[in-house]
Write a protein that holds these residues in place. Structure first.
Motif, short mmCIF file in Angstrom:
data_model
loop_
_atom_site.label_atom_id
_atom_site.label_comp_id
_atom_site.label_asym_id
_atom_site.label_seq_id
_atom_site.Cartn_x
_atom_site.Cartn_y
_atom_site.Cartn_z
N ASN A 131 0.56 -0.86 0.08
CA ASN A 131 -0.23 0.20 -0.03
C ASN A 131 0.73 1.16 -0.08
O ASN A 131 1.48 2.07 1.26
CB ASN A 131 -0.70 0.36 1.35
CG ASN A 131 -2.24 0.73 1.10
OD1 ASN A 131 -1.65 1.82 0.74
ND2 ASN A 131 -3.44 0.83 2.37
N ALA A 179 -0.27 4.45 2.31
CA ALA A 179 0.07 3.59 3.89
C ALA A 179 1.52 3.43 4.45
O ALA A 179 2.23 3.30 5.17
CB ALA A 179 -1.18 2.85 3.77
N VAL A 201 0.82 -4.53 2.70
CA VAL A 201 -0.21 -5.40 3.87
C VAL A 201 -0.42 -6.92 3.30
O VAL A 201 -0.99 -7.19 4.04
CB VAL A 201 -1.66 -4.94 2.64
CG1 VAL A 201 -1.41 -3.21 2.61
CG2 VAL A 201 -1.32 -4.82 1.34
N GLU A 252 -12.93 -4.43 -1.90
CA GLU A 252 -12.34 -4.70 -0.30
C GLU A 252 -11.33 -6.07 0.20
O GLU A 252 -10.52 -6.42 1.08
CB GLU A 252 -13.87 -4.61 0.58
CG GLU A 252 -14.35 -3.10 0.80
CD GLU A 252 -13.39 -1.72 0.80
OE1 GLU A 252 -12.84 -2.08 2.71
OE2 GLU A 252 -13.92 -1.06 0.80
N ASP A 267 -8.57 -8.68 3.56
CA ASP A 267 -9.15 -7.61 3.45
C ASP A 267 -8.08 -6.84 3.05
O ASP A 267 -7.08 -7.26 2.90
CB ASP A 267 -9.89 -7.32 4.33
CG ASP A 267 -9.42 -6.50 5.67
OD1 ASP A 267 -8.22 -6.51 6.00
OD2 ASP A 267 -9.68 -6.23 6.77
N LYS A 268 -8.36 -5.52 2.28
CA LYS A 268 -7.67 -4.54 2.16
C LYS A 268 -6.44 -4.03 2.99
O LYS A 268 -5.46 -3.16 2.47
CB LYS A 268 -7.98 -3.65 0.46
CG LYS A 268 -9.12 -2.17 1.80
CD LYS A 268 -9.50 -1.81 1.30
CE LYS A 268 -10.57 -0.27 1.27
NZ LYS A 268 -10.56 0.11 0.44
N SER A 269 -7.28 -4.32 4.23
CA SER A 269 -5.40 -3.46 4.96
C SER A 269 -4.47 -4.99 5.56
O SER A 269 -3.92 -4.14 6.04
CB SER A 269 -6.25 -3.14 6.40
OG SER A 269 -6.95 -2.11 6.57
N ASN A 308 -5.76 -7.91 6.53
CA ASN A 308 -6.02 -9.11 7.96
C ASN A 308 -6.27 -10.07 7.22
O ASN A 308 -7.32 -9.69 6.28
CB ASN A 308 -7.29 -8.15 8.87
CG ASN A 308 -7.04 -7.02 9.24
OD1 ASN A 308 -5.51 -6.83 10.15
ND2 ASN A 308 -7.85 -6.07 9.24
#
Length: 773
Positions: A450, A453, A457, A471, A485-487, A489
């Motif tokens: 990312n 950020a 990720v 997502e 997910d895109k974070s 997780n």
């Protein structure tokens, strides 16, 4: 070519009165044939002729066509010329006729057209309307510029005005031709020396020079002149000497204010305003580099700016100018010039990639260094509207911004970008912020970084990463799968033979196996089971796409209007909503996938229609079939008749036709009812009534060929009759420009021609030319 005019018995006499006879009654020919461009072959009194498309004249032989449909032809054993209207502009009495023309659609100011005629060894000129520019009195005539033509007399040249024929410069020069250093100027030669004259005949530089040369700088007012001694100086376009002839050569400088001047094999930069040498001769070679100038001393190179200042020292091995997409730039005009769909002005900012020995560095086009010279290579990396810099060292690459700050360490084998979707990274369905994420590779493994950020990720450990929606990402490693997910997780853990599909931002379909028994679940991101069904055979690529727009038909299956179809069950009408509650459409045997609140539905009796999620019939379920029609519409069928339906369920064309066909990519539809055809437009309005047996569309000229029974005619796109439907045969002109007129038609026992207004040309015959003619 014989001199004078020879009239053959019978035929010649007919030809002499042909123009007046045409006005009285059509001539009967032995045979005639269709037009092939400007002419059609005809036979009159056993003599072959060619009829001009205007119908005004026939000729014996066609010699040459010009760019404006001007024709050189032979008649009565003499040459003449005809313009595009069929008017004789050069009477048929000459020994030779030539066309001089230019047709440039992009630069119409360059266009011209005139003809030369030769009689008894002398040459004259005539314009395209037939006006005599000059009688046959010159040895030669040739085109000189769009506004002038040159003439030769007694071995010497002059030139005339192309519009009026006025002699502008008398024939007293050894040679004249268009100048290549000043637009709209003529170069003249006398006693082996060159001079310059304006197109009105005004001499601005008397003959006295060996050569004139430009150096390719747009917009400059200067060019170089050479003396007999081989030295050169600068002259402006008004003919004024700016500098004395002290130099060996001139070439492009770094700007319009500076020109490259060569002295004893070295190049310096001379001020064009006053001739002062601003930068002393020191370079061995120069070359334009976009809006900059690359310079060499031996085999080392550097870059100078518009003022002649070295912004990159001459100590490098290779220098490349790149635009904001990383493409090499070699020429950047001083003004924006369209290039396809982009203009050069849109390609900046610009950067210089400088290589020295084994090191590479990136500079701005002002000479500011952006990265230290510690990398093996530096590449500009465009990415979905953003731009980064890829740096390479020891075969590994990293990612940086244009401030020189490293976003990713130099430890990867490559990136997956919009130009090269590789390495197993698929972001087609990543959503609007996909430019914040980039696929990174190590060997055959891929991860996701990312950029916004500033963190990794998804670690680089997967064989394939695929976004399933904006997502959630699907992760694969060999025969195992996971969801994140895109974070970053992990939503579903890596499982061998795991089957996961994200069908919404917070909903997942999962296939689980217990004791070889399969069960399909609908769960949320936390793993809570909302719905399960052992008979549910889920496939993200298997769904009814009939109501979807073209750009969505290849996307993976997602919840639409809160309903997801449960396939593979004994019933074809079971759905589940986002809460896990099942919905059964009891009144229907089949319900397709929902899109935009609508779905195709069918009953046990084999009828189909369209319903909404509230079980309301948007279009009654009475149809025998529904099928896709040209992506934008649906073809519906009932009792052997067809109509067209919009994808929102509203009727476009009623179900009353035996057939409906769209014409190419136009907005016209050919419809058939009771065996007869007609044409409707995009609003469903009748353009041609349903009374024809065949309809064919001529796209280029927007006309319809139509037939009724064994009769043919032509109708325009507004329904107006162009050629009545009363001819047995209608053959179009085989013109390479696409003009179908004149038409070659048959009516009863007669063959004849029709012009674009439907009027007959003055020749007819009972016989069509055959292969044996």
């Amino acid at each position: 070519m014989k001199k004078g005019i020879r009239i053959s018995l019978g035929v010649g006499a007919w030809l002499l009165i042909a123009s007046t006879a045409f006005a009285q009654a059509p001539a009967t020919a032995d045979y005639i044939d269709g037009f092939d461009g400007e002419f059609a072959p005809v036979m009159i009194n056993k003599q072959p002729q060619f009829l001009h498309r205007s119908g005004k004249i026939m000729v014996d032989k066609i010699e040459r066509f010009g760019s404006y449909r001007t024709v050189i032809a032979v008649k009565h054993d003499a040459y003449g010329a005809i313009n595009n209207q069929g008017t004789v502009i050069a009477p048929f009495k000459y020994d030779e006729v030539n066309i001089f023309d230019e047709k440039d659609k992009e630069h119409p100011e360059k266009n011209y057209c005139f003809i030369t005629v030769r009689l008894n060894g002398e040459t004259g000129a005539i314009d395209s309307m037939g006006n005599v520019l000059c009688p046959p009195e010159y040895n030669e005539i040739d085109a000189l510029s769009p506004r002038t033509f040159k003439v030769k007399q007694n071995g010497l040249y002059g030139f005339c005005d192309m519009k009026t024929g006025k002699l502008l410069l008398a024939p007293r020069y050894e040679d004249i031709h268009k100048s290549y250093v000043i637009d709209n100027v003529i170069e003249i030669k006398q006693q082996g020396r060159l001079g310059l004259a304006l197109e009105d005949g005004t001499i601005i530089v008397p003959p006295g020079y060996k050569d004139f040369r430009g150096w390719g700088e747009d917009g400059t007012d200067l060019f170089s002149y050479f003396t007999a001694a081989g030295k050169c100086g600068l002259m402006n376009k008004q003919g004024k000497v700016v500098t004395e002839a002290l130099y060996d050569d001139f070439n492009r400088g770094p700007s319009k204010e500076l020109v490259g001047a060569t002295v004893q094999g070295k190049i310096g930069f001379l001020q064009t305003s006053d001739g002062v040498m601003k930068v002393p001769p020191q370079y061995t070679r120069t070359q334009q580099l976009g809006h900059l100038l690359q310079v060499w001393k031996g085999n080392k190179c550097g870059v100078v700016d518009a003022t002649g200042k070295e912004i990159i020292p001459v100590e490098n091995d290779e220098i490349t100018l790149m635009d904001a997409r990383g493409d090499g730039v070699y020429n950047v005009p001083s003004v924006a010039v369209s290039a396809g769909q982009r203009s050069y002005a849109d390609r900046g900012p610009y950067y210089l990639l400088v290589k020295k020995a084994k090191a590479a560095a990136l500079y701005t086009d002002a000479g500011k260094q952006l990265f230290p010279s510690e990398y093996d290579d530096v590449k500009i990396l465009p990415y979905y509207g953003k731009t980064y810099v890829a740096v390479v060292k020891n075969g590994k690459c990293g990612l940086a911004d244009f401030s020189g700050h490293l976003l990713l360490p130099v430890q990867f084998d490559g990136f997956s970008t919009e130009r090269s979707q590789n390495g197993g990274y698929d972001d087609d369905y990543a959503g609007d912020d996909k430019n914040n994420f980039i696929g990174v590779m190590k060997g055959e493994r891929v991860g996701v970084y990312n950029v916004a950020a500033g963190k990794m990720v998804i670690p680089v450990r997967y064989s394939e990463i695929r976004w399933q929606n904006a997502e959630i990402l699907h992760l694969s490693a060999g025969d195992s799968s996971a969801l994140a997910d895109k974070s970053g997780n992990i939503l579903r853990p890596m499982t061998q033979y795991g089957f996961y599909d994200a069908v919404a931002a917070n909903r997942i379909v999962e296939k689980r196996y217990t004791n070889s028994e399969g069960n399909t679940l609908l769960i949320d991101k936390a793993g809570n089971i909302l719905y399960e069904n052992q008979y549910w055979e889920f496939n993200a690529n298997n769904y009814n796409r009939l109501l979807m727009p073209k750009d969505r038909k290849n996307s993976p299956l997602q919840f639409s209007n809160g309903l997801l179809k449960v396939r593979g069950y004994s019933r074809e009408n079971l759905f589940v909503d986002s809460t896990g509650k099942p919905h059964v459409f009891e009144d229907y045997a089949y319900v397709g996938d929902f899109y935009n609140g609508l779905a195709v539905a069918g009953k046990e009796n084999g009828h189909y229609g369209i319903i909404n999620e509230k079980k309301e019939e948007v279009y009654p379920v009475v149809l025998d079939d529904i099928a896709s029609f040209e992506d934008e519409l649906l073809q519906i069928k009932k009792d052997g008749k067809v109509g067209l339906l919009r994808k929102d369920g509203t009727l476009f064309l009623p179900i009353e036709y035996e057939g409906i066909d769209r014409i190419y990519d136009t907005t016209f539809y050919v419809v058939t009812r009771d065996g007869k055809k007609g044409v409707l437009n995009a609003t469903g309005k009748l353009v041609l009534p349903l009374e024809y047996d065949e309809i064919r569309y001529n796209r280029g000229i927007q006309l319809f060929d139509v037939t009724k029974g064994d009769k043919s005619g032509i109708v325009d796109v507004y329904g107006k009759t162009v050629i009545p439907v009363e001819y047995d045969d209608v053959d179009k002109n085989r013109d390479w420009n696409g003009d179908i007129f004149p038409l070659f038609v048959k009516q009863g026992e007669w063959y004849f021609y029709l012009d674009k207004d439907g009027k007959e040309l003055p020749v007819k015959s009972k016989k069509k030319k055959g292969y044996d003619n």
